[in-house]
Design a protein around this motif. Structure first.
Motif, PDB file in Angstrom:
ATOM      1  N   ALA A 111     -41.820 -27.051 -31.411  1.00  0.00           N
ATOM      2  CA  ALA A 111     -40.787 -26.511 -30.377  1.00  0.00           C
ATOM      3  C   ALA A 111     -41.173 -26.983 -29.029  1.00  0.00           C
ATOM      4  CB  ALA A 111     -40.394 -25.060 -30.611  1.00  0.00           C
ATOM      5  N   CYS A 112     -42.400 -26.708 -28.683  1.00  0.00           N
ATOM      6  CA  CYS A 112     -42.823 -27.118 -27.296  1.00  0.00           C
ATOM      7  C   CYS A 112     -42.702 -28.715 -27.229  1.00  0.00           C
ATOM      8  CB  CYS A 112     -44.210 -26.622 -27.006  1.00  0.00           C
ATOM      9  SG  CYS A 112     -44.341 -24.968 -26.625  1.00  0.00           S
ATOM     10  N   ASP A 113     -43.019 -29.254 -28.229  1.00  0.00           N
ATOM     11  CA  ASP A 113     -43.142 -30.740 -28.241  1.00  0.00           C
ATOM     12  C   ASP A 113     -41.718 -31.145 -28.021  1.00  0.00           C
ATOM     13  OD1 ASP A 113     -45.881 -30.999 -28.436  1.00  0.00           O
ATOM     14  OD2 ASP A 113     -45.960 -31.319 -30.661  1.00  0.00           O
ATOM     15  N   MET A 114     -41.002 -30.688 -28.793  1.00  0.00           N
ATOM     16  CA  MET A 114     -39.491 -31.024 -28.588  1.00  0.00           C
ATOM     17  C   MET A 114     -38.915 -30.757 -27.053  1.00  0.00           C
ATOM     18  SD  MET A 114     -36.794 -31.700 -30.830  1.00  0.00           S
ATOM     19  CE  MET A 114     -35.079 -31.511 -30.961  1.00  0.00           C
ATOM     20  N   ALA A 115     -39.478 -29.698 -26.489  1.00  0.00           N
ATOM     21  CA  ALA A 115     -39.046 -29.380 -25.268  1.00  0.00           C
ATOM     22  C   ALA A 115     -39.567 -30.598 -24.167  1.00  0.00           C
ATOM     23  CB  ALA A 115     -39.717 -27.996 -24.722  1.00  0.00           C
ATOM     24  N   GLY A 116     -40.514 -31.045 -24.507  1.00  0.00           N
ATOM     25  CA  GLY A 116     -41.147 -32.345 -23.824  1.00  0.00           C
ATOM     26  C   GLY A 116     -42.233 -31.996 -22.776  1.00  0.00           C
ATOM     27  N   PRO A 117     -42.892 -32.899 -22.383  1.00  0.00           N
ATOM     28  CA  PRO A 117     -44.252 -32.485 -21.692  1.00  0.00           C
ATOM     29  C   PRO A 117     -44.058 -31.931 -20.406  1.00  0.00           C
ATOM     30  CG  PRO A 117     -43.792 -35.026 -21.743  1.00  0.00           C
ATOM     31  CD  PRO A 117     -42.404 -34.191 -22.728  1.00  0.00           C
ATOM     32  N   GLY A 118     -43.077 -32.283 -19.768  1.00  0.00           N
ATOM     33  CA  GLY A 118     -42.863 -31.626 -18.304  1.00  0.00           C
ATOM     34  C   GLY A 118     -42.034 -30.223 -18.359  1.00  0.00           C
ATOM     35  N   LEU A 119     -41.598 -29.685 -19.455  1.00  0.00           N
ATOM     36  CA  LEU A 119     -40.944 -28.580 -19.682  1.00  0.00           C
ATOM     37  C   LEU A 119     -41.696 -27.572 -20.519  1.00  0.00           C
ATOM     38  CD1 LEU A 119     -37.468 -30.118 -20.834  1.00  0.00           C
ATOM     39  CD2 LEU A 119     -38.229 -29.470 -18.435  1.00  0.00           C
ATOM     40  N   LYS A 120     -42.957 -27.761 -20.797  1.00  0.00           N
ATOM     41  CA  LYS A 120     -43.674 -26.906 -21.746  1.00  0.00           C
ATOM     42  C   LYS A 120     -44.173 -26.003 -20.901  1.00  0.00           C
ATOM     43  CE  LYS A 120     -45.471 -30.164 -24.997  1.00  0.00           C
ATOM     44  NZ  LYS A 120     -46.866 -30.990 -25.476  1.00  0.00           N
ATOM     45  N   ASP A 121     -44.784 -26.488 -19.669  1.00  0.00           N
ATOM     46  CA  ASP A 121     -45.171 -25.289 -18.713  1.00  0.00           C
ATOM     47  C   ASP A 121     -44.617 -24.458 -18.307  1.00  0.00           C
ATOM     48  OD1 ASP A 121     -47.583 -27.238 -18.640  1.00  0.00           O
ATOM     49  OD2 ASP A 121     -46.808 -28.088 -16.751  1.00  0.00           O
ATOM     50  N   ILE A 122     -43.170 -24.428 -17.898  1.00  0.00           N
ATOM     51  CA  ILE A 122     -42.359 -23.542 -17.547  1.00  0.00           C
ATOM     52  C   ILE A 122     -42.036 -22.512 -18.490  1.00  0.00           C
ATOM     53  CG2 ILE A 122     -40.190 -24.680 -17.609  1.00  0.00           C
ATOM     54  CD1 ILE A 122     -40.749 -22.325 -14.765  1.00  0.00           C
ATOM     55  N   LEU A 123     -41.757 -23.128 -19.808  1.00  0.00           N
ATOM     56  CA  LEU A 123     -41.688 -22.520 -21.053  1.00  0.00           C
ATOM     57  C   LEU A 123     -42.648 -21.400 -21.306  1.00  0.00           C
ATOM     58  CD1 LEU A 123     -40.222 -24.735 -23.852  1.00  0.00           C
ATOM     59  CD2 LEU A 123     -39.250 -22.626 -22.871  1.00  0.00           C
ATOM     60  N   TRP A 124     -43.835 -21.896 -21.384  1.00  0.00           N
ATOM     61  CA  TRP A 124     -44.973 -21.014 -21.601  1.00  0.00           C
ATOM     62  C   TRP A 124     -45.165 -19.808 -20.521  1.00  0.00           C
ATOM     63  CZ3 TRP A 124     -49.395 -19.373 -19.299  1.00  0.00           C
ATOM     64  CH2 TRP A 124     -50.164 -18.610 -20.281  1.00  0.00           C
ATOM     65  N   ARG A 125     -44.912 -20.087 -19.253  1.00  0.00           N
ATOM     66  CA  ARG A 125     -45.212 -19.236 -18.362  1.00  0.00           C
ATOM     67  C   ARG A 125     -44.050 -18.162 -18.209  1.00  0.00           C
ATOM     68  NH1 ARG A 125     -48.779 -20.188 -14.433  1.00  0.00           N
ATOM     69  NH2 ARG A 125     -49.700 -22.095 -14.383  1.00  0.00           N
ATOM     70  N   ILE A 126     -42.995 -18.439 -18.488  1.00  0.00           N
ATOM     71  CA  ILE A 126     -41.852 -17.354 -18.395  1.00  0.00           C
ATOM     72  C   ILE A 126     -41.757 -16.637 -19.708  1.00  0.00           C
ATOM     73  CG2 ILE A 126     -39.178 -17.045 -18.067  1.00  0.00           C
ATOM     74  CD1 ILE A 126     -40.469 -18.051 -15.632  1.00  0.00           C
ATOM     75  N   VAL A 127     -41.687 -17.383 -20.889  1.00  0.00           N
ATOM     76  CA  VAL A 127     -41.430 -17.026 -22.019  1.00  0.00           C
ATOM     77  C   VAL A 127     -42.635 -16.256 -22.843  1.00  0.00           C
ATOM     78  CG1 VAL A 127     -40.710 -17.511 -24.417  1.00  0.00           C
ATOM     79  CG2 VAL A 127     -39.628 -18.636 -22.621  1.00  0.00           C
ATOM     80  N   CYS A 128     -43.790 -17.054 -22.790  1.00  0.00           N
ATOM     81  CA  CYS A 128     -45.011 -16.487 -23.391  1.00  0.00           C
ATOM     82  C   CYS A 128     -45.785 -15.399 -22.431  1.00  0.00           C
ATOM     83  CB  CYS A 128     -45.906 -17.513 -23.954  1.00  0.00           C
ATOM     84  SG  CYS A 128     -44.917 -18.522 -25.207  1.00  0.00           S
ATOM     85  N   ALA A 129     -46.122 -15.888 -21.308  1.00  0.00           N
ATOM     86  CA  ALA A 129     -46.990 -15.276 -20.296  1.00  0.00           C
ATOM     87  C   ALA A 129     -46.267 -14.153 -19.792  1.00  0.00           C
ATOM     88  CB  ALA A 129     -47.496 -16.196 -19.436  1.00  0.00           C
ATOM     89  N   GLY A 130     -44.807 -14.057 -19.872  1.00  0.00           N
ATOM     90  CA  GLY A 130     -44.079 -13.006 -19.089  1.00  0.00           C
ATOM     91  C   GLY A 130     -44.090 -13.186 -17.536  1.00  0.00           C
ATOM     92  N   GLU A 131     -44.162 -14.408 -16.907  1.00  0.00           N
ATOM     93  CA  GLU A 131     -44.519 -14.465 -15.454  1.00  0.00           C
ATOM     94  C   GLU A 131     -42.805 -14.535 -15.045  1.00  0.00           C
ATOM     95  OE1 GLU A 131     -46.324 -17.792 -13.926  1.00  0.00           O
ATOM     96  OE2 GLU A 131     -48.384 -17.330 -15.006  1.00  0.00           O
ATOM     97  N   GLY A 132     -42.659 -14.119 -13.962  1.00  0.00           N
ATOM     98  CA  GLY A 132     -41.363 -14.136 -13.230  1.00  0.00           C
ATOM     99  C   GLY A 132     -41.087 -15.550 -12.630  1.00  0.00           C
ATOM    100  N   MET A 133     -39.701 -15.889 -12.648  1.00  0.00           N
ATOM    101  CA  MET A 133     -39.529 -16.987 -11.932  1.00  0.00           C
ATOM    102  C   MET A 133     -40.193 -17.606 -10.692  1.00  0.00           C
ATOM    103  SD  MET A 133     -37.755 -19.709 -13.022  1.00  0.00           S
ATOM    104  CE  MET A 133     -36.712 -19.057 -14.131  1.00  0.00           C
ATOM    105  N   ARG A 134     -40.047 -16.819  -9.846  1.00  0.00           N
ATOM    106  CA  ARG A 134     -40.796 -17.020  -8.518  1.00  0.00           C
ATOM    107  C   ARG A 134     -42.234 -17.321  -8.529  1.00  0.00           C
ATOM    108  NH1 ARG A 134     -39.885 -12.624  -4.560  1.00  0.00           N
ATOM    109  NH2 ARG A 134     -37.778 -13.562  -4.450  1.00  0.00           N
ATOM    110  N   GLU A 135     -43.094 -16.536  -9.384  1.00  0.00           N
ATOM    111  CA  GLU A 135     -44.483 -16.737  -9.486  1.00  0.00           C
ATOM    112  C   GLU A 135     -44.469 -18.235 -10.663  1.00  0.00           C
ATOM    113  OE1 GLU A 135     -42.974 -13.757 -10.678  1.00  0.00           O
ATOM    114  OE2 GLU A 135     -43.804 -12.536  -9.241  1.00  0.00           O
ATOM    115  N   ALA A 136     -43.997 -18.385 -11.400  1.00  0.00           N
ATOM    116  CA  ALA A 136     -44.058 -19.754 -12.079  1.00  0.00           C
ATOM    117  C   ALA A 136     -43.555 -20.967 -11.427  1.00  0.00           C
ATOM    118  CB  ALA A 136     -43.097 -19.617 -13.205  1.00  0.00           C
TER     119      ALA A 136
END
Length: 165
Positions: A111-136
């Motif tokens: 699923a992360c590979d499907m999102a693409g290399p530039g989009l994995k970071d924001i996915l992981w930070r918001i979805v998995c790590a639970g960071e807020g948008m401002r922090e990410a």
């Protein structure tokens, strides 16, 4: 089956927790817990109209696979027995992962590979790590409000991977 009910600013959902299985046999029965879906950063974005239900469900499915795959860091001491050495000076090898964890890890990575290399970071930070948008956005060095747009693009691709309509 998922039971959803909205009460005020909370969106409660009954989730089933699977019982433990060993060797293909269930050792304990499953149970259910009530969770507030709007407590996560994704829930906050959904409640304010920044995400669609499809994007929210894709994020929740990705988070679920991340948790099931046991990729998160442990926050407590591991009281498992030490692995038995199989040779001279070596460790016992890699810890056994259940088939469920291996499948979840495969789905998460795909699923992360499907999102693409530039989009994995924001996915992981918001979805998995639970960071807020401002922090990410700050951690990634992005301008303010860029994260929402990028996150929605990534969640759309993840929803395509999971075939969420």
């Amino acid at each position: 089956m998922v039971e959803r009910r909205a009460t005020g600013v909370r969106m409660l959902e009954e989730r089933q927790i699977q019982g433990e299985t060993v060797g293909g046999k269930r050792r304990s029965r499953g149970r259910s817990v009530t969770v507030n879906r709007l407590e996560s950063p994704l829930g906050w974005l959904l409640s304010r109209g920044h995400l669609t239900v499809r994007q929210f469900d894709a994020g929740e499915r990705l988070r679920s696979d991340w948790e099931k795959s046991q990729l998160s860091a442990r926050v407590t001491m591991a009281w498992d027995a030490a692995p038995v050495a199989r040779g001279r000076g070596g460790s016992g090898g890699v810890a056994d992962l259940s088939d469920m964890a291996i499948d979840a890890k495969r789905r998460f990575m795909e699923a992360c590979d499907m999102a693409g290399p530039g989009l994995k970071d924001i996915l992981w930070r918001i979805v998995c790590a639970g960071e807020g948008m401002r922090e990410a956005e700050t951690a990634l060095g992005w301008p303010v409000r860029a994260g929402k747009l990028v996150l929605t693009l990534a969640l759309n691709r993840v929803a395509d991977y999971y075939r969420i309509r």
